[in-house]
Design a protein around this motif. Structure first.
Motif, short mmCIF file in Angstrom:
data_model
loop_
_atom_site.label_atom_id
_atom_site.label_comp_id
_atom_site.label_asym_id
_atom_site.label_seq_id
_atom_site.Cartn_x
_atom_site.Cartn_y
_atom_site.Cartn_z
N ASN A 1 0.83 -1.10 -0.03
CA ASN A 1 -0.03 0.11 0.15
C ASN A 1 0.83 1.22 -0.11
OD1 ASN A 1 -2.45 -1.25 -0.35
ND2 ASN A 1 -2.77 -1.27 2.05
N THR A 2 0.15 2.33 -0.35
CA THR A 2 0.93 3.65 -0.21
C THR A 2 0.15 4.67 0.68
OG1 THR A 2 -0.59 4.50 -2.23
CG2 THR A 2 1.30 3.21 -2.76
N SER A 3 1.00 5.93 0.58
CA SER A 3 0.34 6.97 1.43
C SER A 3 -1.20 7.28 0.88
CB SER A 3 1.27 8.15 1.42
OG SER A 3 0.77 9.11 2.28
N THR A 4 -1.29 7.46 -0.49
CA THR A 4 -2.44 7.62 -1.21
C THR A 4 -3.54 6.63 -0.69
OG1 THR A 4 -1.28 8.54 -3.01
CG2 THR A 4 -3.54 8.23 -3.44
N HIS A 5 -3.35 5.54 -0.90
CA HIS A 5 -4.28 4.39 -0.52
C HIS A 5 -5.08 4.69 0.85
CE1 HIS A 5 -5.62 0.37 0.85
NE2 HIS A 5 -5.91 0.06 -0.55
N HIS A 6 -4.30 4.95 1.89
CA HIS A 6 -4.83 5.12 3.22
C HIS A 6 -5.52 6.28 3.40
CE1 HIS A 6 -5.79 3.96 7.37
NE2 HIS A 6 -5.34 5.00 7.72
N LEU B 1 -3.56 -2.32 5.65
CA LEU B 1 -2.60 -1.69 6.11
C LEU B 1 -1.12 -1.75 5.51
CD1 LEU B 1 -1.77 -0.48 8.83
CD2 LEU B 1 -1.14 -2.71 9.67
N TYR B 2 -0.79 -2.81 5.55
CA TYR B 2 0.45 -3.00 4.69
C TYR B 2 0.56 -3.10 3.41
CZ TYR B 2 2.18 -3.62 9.63
OH TYR B 2 2.46 -3.43 10.99
#
Length: 258
Positions: free
Chosen positions: A213-218, A231-232
């Motif tokens: 995952n990325t910062s954009t995802h969360h 999460l990861y």
């Protein structure tokens, strides 16, 4: 006399654990905040996921709840200490008992287990009745900063912390493995709430980017709520169809715009 000594030992462990947790939170979140939100604020503005910045009162709320979370996490740590003292955990102290290869393997198992635990407890906390009373606090950060990493309602903090007792009761873990695991989860937690996209534009097209995952995802999860629960890793969102349809588009925009 024995009881007093035991209580003193637990209290001492609780305080040291609290200091360690608080310092780790302040260092990880603080360094990310100072670097991206203060020092490189203008230089990295083109990589902002949400262009606007949250009001100061929202950041103060994130820090307040995070400090409360540190208190709760330290209590869980003290409980694990007591359980270990009585031989209830599988924590071992000698690396030679299992070897270095097992240490690496157990770290990977802990990370994958946490990712699975997080996805499904996260989905549970989005049940409307649970969300309203528990998870809503974390979603007060519609546009999160790194300080939101530990910003949980006390009940959510307990849920988040329970992965560690579950791990040490079923999986032999060395304290060093636990330490690396804690550092990894803290770093990824801060990344998810960074507010900026540090990965290159081609990341999602890479083998690692399709998994991780990325910062954009969360950030999209905070903004849009009913999507991107992982999460990861991205496999549970892919498998369960909970990735937002515009996630790749939003990532490419944040990572590639000039």
């Amino acid at each position: 006399m024995f009881f007093s000594a035991a209580a003193a030992g637990v209290g001492s462990h609780y305080l040291s654990n609290l200091v360690l947790l608080t310092v780790r939170y302040l260092v990880f979140a603080g360094v990310a905040y100072v670097f991206f939100w203060v020092w490189r604020r203008e230089k990295w503005h083109h990589r902002r996921i949400q262009p606007k910045f949250p009001e100061r009162k929202h950041i103060d709320t994130e820090i307040k709840y995070s400090m409360l979370t540190c208190l709760i996490f330290a209590m869980v740590g003290a409980g694990i200490f007591v359980a270990k003292q009585h031989g209830y955990t599988l924590i071992y102290n000698k690396i030679s008992d299992y070897g270095w290869l097992y240490m690496g393997f157990s770290l990977l198992v802990a990370i994958v287990a946490h990712d699975t635990y997080f996805y499904w407890t996260h989905r549970f906390m989005h049940i409307p009745a649970v969300f309203r009373h528990v998870h809503r606090v974390h979603h007060l950060s519609h546009n999160p900063s790194p300080w939101a990493s530990f910003s949980f309602h006390p009940l959510e903090a307990v849920i988040e912390a329970c992965i560690v007792p579950l791990l040490v009761f079923v999986l032999p873990l060395h304290p060093l493995t636990l330490g690396v695991f804690m550092m990894y989860q803290m770093g990824m937690n801060v990344l998810g709430h960074l507010g900026y996209e540090p990965y290159p534009q081609h990341f999602l097209r890479s083998r690692w980017g399709r998994l991780h995952n990325t910062s954009t995802h969360h950030n999209m999860h905070h903004q849009l709520v009913k999507c991107n629960y992982g999460l990861y890793f991205n496999w549970w969102d892919r498998l369960m169809g909970t990735n937002h349809a515009k996630y790749p588009e939003r990532f490419e925009k944040a990572a590639g715009q000039k």
